[in-house]
Design a protein around this motif. Structure first.
Motif, PDB file in Angstrom:
ATOM      1  N   LEU A 184       0.870  -1.180   0.000  1.00 49.32           N
ATOM      2  CA  LEU A 184       0.000   0.000   0.000  1.00 49.32           C
ATOM      3  C   LEU A 184       0.903   1.225   0.000  1.00 49.32           C
ATOM      4  O   LEU A 184       1.842   1.305   0.782  1.00 49.32           O
ATOM      5  CB  LEU A 184      -0.901   0.013   1.243  1.00 49.32           C
ATOM      6  CG  LEU A 184      -1.776  -1.220   1.487  1.00 49.32           C
ATOM      7  CD1 LEU A 184      -2.678  -0.993   2.702  1.00 49.32           C
ATOM      8  CD2 LEU A 184      -2.620  -1.556   0.272  1.00 49.32           C
ATOM      9  N   ARG A 185       0.624   2.170  -0.896  1.00 48.65           N
ATOM     10  CA  ARG A 185       1.450   3.372  -0.986  1.00 48.65           C
ATOM     11  C   ARG A 185       0.653   4.612  -0.610  1.00 48.65           C
ATOM     12  O   ARG A 185      -0.463   4.803  -1.064  1.00 48.65           O
ATOM     13  CB  ARG A 185       1.998   3.544  -2.397  1.00 48.65           C
ATOM     14  CG  ARG A 185       2.944   2.434  -2.796  1.00 48.65           C
ATOM     15  CD  ARG A 185       3.536   2.651  -4.175  1.00 48.65           C
ATOM     16  NE  ARG A 185       4.234   1.449  -4.612  1.00 48.65           N
ATOM     17  CZ  ARG A 185       5.497   1.169  -4.305  1.00 48.65           C
ATOM     18  NH1 ARG A 185       6.184   2.022  -3.572  1.00 48.65           N
ATOM     19  NH2 ARG A 185       6.065   0.049  -4.718  1.00 48.65           N
ATOM     20  N   GLY A 186       1.259   5.444   0.219  1.00 47.86           N
ATOM     21  CA  GLY A 186       0.595   6.676   0.655  1.00 47.86           C
ATOM     22  C   GLY A 186       1.506   7.423   1.611  1.00 47.86           C
ATOM     23  O   GLY A 186       2.611   6.968   1.900  1.00 47.86           O
ATOM     24  N   ALA A 187       1.034   8.564   2.096  1.00 46.68           N
ATOM     25  CA  ALA A 187       1.849   9.364   3.007  1.00 46.68           C
ATOM     26  C   ALA A 187       1.806   8.771   4.414  1.00 46.68           C
ATOM     27  O   ALA A 187       0.734   8.479   4.928  1.00 46.68           O
ATOM     28  CB  ALA A 187       1.339  10.799   3.023  1.00 46.68           C
ATOM     29  N   CYS A 188       2.957   8.597   5.016  1.00 47.52           N
ATOM     30  CA  CYS A 188       3.003   8.050   6.373  1.00 47.52           C
ATOM     31  C   CYS A 188       2.663   9.153   7.381  1.00 47.52           C
ATOM     32  O   CYS A 188       2.536  10.323   7.020  1.00 47.52           O
ATOM     33  CB  CYS A 188       4.377   7.458   6.678  1.00 47.52           C
ATOM     34  SG  CYS A 188       5.677   8.658   6.959  1.00 47.52           S
ATOM     35  N   ASP A 189       2.522   8.770   8.650  1.00 50.13           N
ATOM     36  CA  ASP A 189       2.094   9.723   9.674  1.00 50.13           C
ATOM     37  C   ASP A 189       2.990  10.955   9.727  1.00 50.13           C
ATOM     38  O   ASP A 189       2.517  12.075   9.896  1.00 50.13           O
ATOM     39  CB  ASP A 189       2.093   9.045  11.055  1.00 50.13           C
ATOM     40  CG  ASP A 189       0.922   8.086  11.187  1.00 50.13           C
ATOM     41  OD1 ASP A 189      -0.083   8.297  10.497  1.00 50.13           O
ATOM     42  OD2 ASP A 189       1.024   7.132  11.980  1.00 50.13           O
ATOM     43  N   ASP A 190       4.296  10.761   9.596  1.00 54.97           N
ATOM     44  CA  ASP A 190       5.226  11.878   9.696  1.00 54.97           C
ATOM     45  C   ASP A 190       5.132  12.821   8.500  1.00 54.97           C
ATOM     46  O   ASP A 190       5.346  14.021   8.629  1.00 54.97           O
ATOM     47  CB  ASP A 190       6.674  11.367   9.801  1.00 54.97           C
ATOM     48  CG  ASP A 190       6.905  10.601  11.098  1.00 54.97           C
ATOM     49  OD1 ASP A 190       6.047  10.699  11.994  1.00 54.97           O
ATOM     50  OD2 ASP A 190       7.927   9.914  11.199  1.00 54.97           O
ATOM     51  N   CYS A 191       4.847  12.268   7.322  1.00 51.03           N
ATOM     52  CA  CYS A 191       4.873  13.082   6.102  1.00 51.03           C
ATOM     53  C   CYS A 191       3.522  13.712   5.776  1.00 51.03           C
ATOM     54  O   CYS A 191       3.452  14.662   5.000  1.00 51.03           O
ATOM     55  CB  CYS A 191       5.326  12.234   4.913  1.00 51.03           C
ATOM     56  SG  CYS A 191       7.036  11.698   5.065  1.00 51.03           S
ATOM     57  N   ARG A 192       2.465  13.171   6.356  1.00 50.19           N
ATOM     58  CA  ARG A 192       1.137  13.686   6.041  1.00 50.19           C
ATOM     59  C   ARG A 192       0.919  15.033   6.721  1.00 50.19           C
ATOM     60  O   ARG A 192       1.260  15.223   7.884  1.00 50.19           O
ATOM     61  CB  ARG A 192       0.074  12.688   6.481  1.00 50.19           C
ATOM     62  CG  ARG A 192      -1.324  13.087   6.021  1.00 50.19           C
ATOM     63  CD  ARG A 192      -2.268  11.935   6.207  1.00 50.19           C
ATOM     64  NE  ARG A 192      -1.826  11.072   7.298  1.00 50.19           N
ATOM     65  CZ  ARG A 192      -2.655  10.355   8.035  1.00 50.19           C
ATOM     66  NH1 ARG A 192      -3.948  10.404   7.797  1.00 50.19           N
ATOM     67  NH2 ARG A 192      -2.195   9.572   8.987  1.00 50.19           N
TER      68      ARG A 192
END
Lengths: 162, 162
Positions: free
Chosen positions: B152-160
């Motif tokens: 699954l690809r998406g923004a992680c907690d730190d980058c969101r």
DNA sequence: GTCAGTGCAAAGCTTTTGCAGCGCG
DNA sequence: CGCGCTGCAAAAGCTTTGCACTGAC
């Protein structure tokens, strides 16, 4: 049974034809809107990917275009793929391990891949119930998921010995 | 809430400890049964992977072992990983695109991966309902599936940025 | 003592970058 | 007719292979 095969085949042809035109034009228009010109190399890569059903490696794309008479350089293939991927028009997949595979992003033909553990052949498959389960799992993990990839590995029909 | 986190943490530690011992010993025994000796390089790679929760690249493994004082060569890391993969003890994953990632195969810790589209960080996740859906999809495709991978690809907690 | 395993160095691959020239708009 | 695109060649990784030597059994 024969009827069903025949119908599937016809639908495949029609859908492929519709999508080839659509995706190729979409890609060309999208890049032009982004201020890009259409050189011969980039156009050739886009047209090949538009006509291609499933994924292909940079080397395969290069070889196929040269076989077709184009004097395209491998660097131009990589540059075209990089640009298309950045524009969200092409998806890069790493299934084979040593080489990257590329395929057009076409929401109407969303699918995943079967990779033969014996001969390495790649096949596409569509499974709406799996997509539904993926969407639910994506909401459960709590991230903003933008894309997903599924790879199933096993012996393909040709390699399996029953 | 705090209690739940604490419990999860404790379980994680216990599970990791149990699995480190188990997988590491299983791997060493398995290779010995296959007629292989235990050199220092191979043993070091096995012990590191046994202690590692999720995937690591060959370069990371090499760096970590050298930081720990071992004078191991990168070639030995690759050779150990190749042997472990052939024995089905290690799984090679291509998520980052440019480098291959390796992790131990441990049925009791089966999981999939979230990859951050921004920083590239990889996180593991477990979802039993997704596993169930995958098993059903695998029977539907008609192949003998030996393994599956989900990314699954998406923004992680730190980058969101909410 | 034997020979599988190891570290180093060199080679092999895929992919990226530099650069001069072509050609799209 | 400017500058983006292209092909070629060289460079830059990651990974594999060759080789002499070490150390496990």
């Amino acid at each position: 049974m024969r009827m069903r095969i025949s119908l599937t085949f016809t639908m495949g042809i029609l859908r492929a034809k519709v999508c080839r035109v659509t995706w190729t034009e979409t890609a060309l228009d999208s890049l032009r809107s982004g201020g890009h010109r259409h050189g011969s190399a980039r156009r050739a890569v886009i047209e090949l990917l538009g006509a291609e059903a499933c994924c292909a490696s940079a080397q395969e794309i290069h070889d196929r275009l040269r076989s077709g008479g184009a004097s395209i350089g491998i660097a131009s293939v990589y540059r075209a793929l990089e640009l298309l991927e950045a524009a969200g028009l092409v998806q890069r997949l790493d299934m084979a391990g040593d080489v990257a595979m590329y395929e057009r992003v076409d929401p109407s033909q969303h699918h995943h891949h079967l990779v033969c553990t014996d001969c390495g052949r790649v096949e596409a498959f569509v499974d709406e119930r799996l997509e539904s389960a993926l969407r639910k799992a994506e909401s459960r993990v709590g991230f903003d998921i933008e894309a997903h990839e599924v790879v199933l590995r096993g012996a393909c029909d040709d390699c399996r010995i029953d």
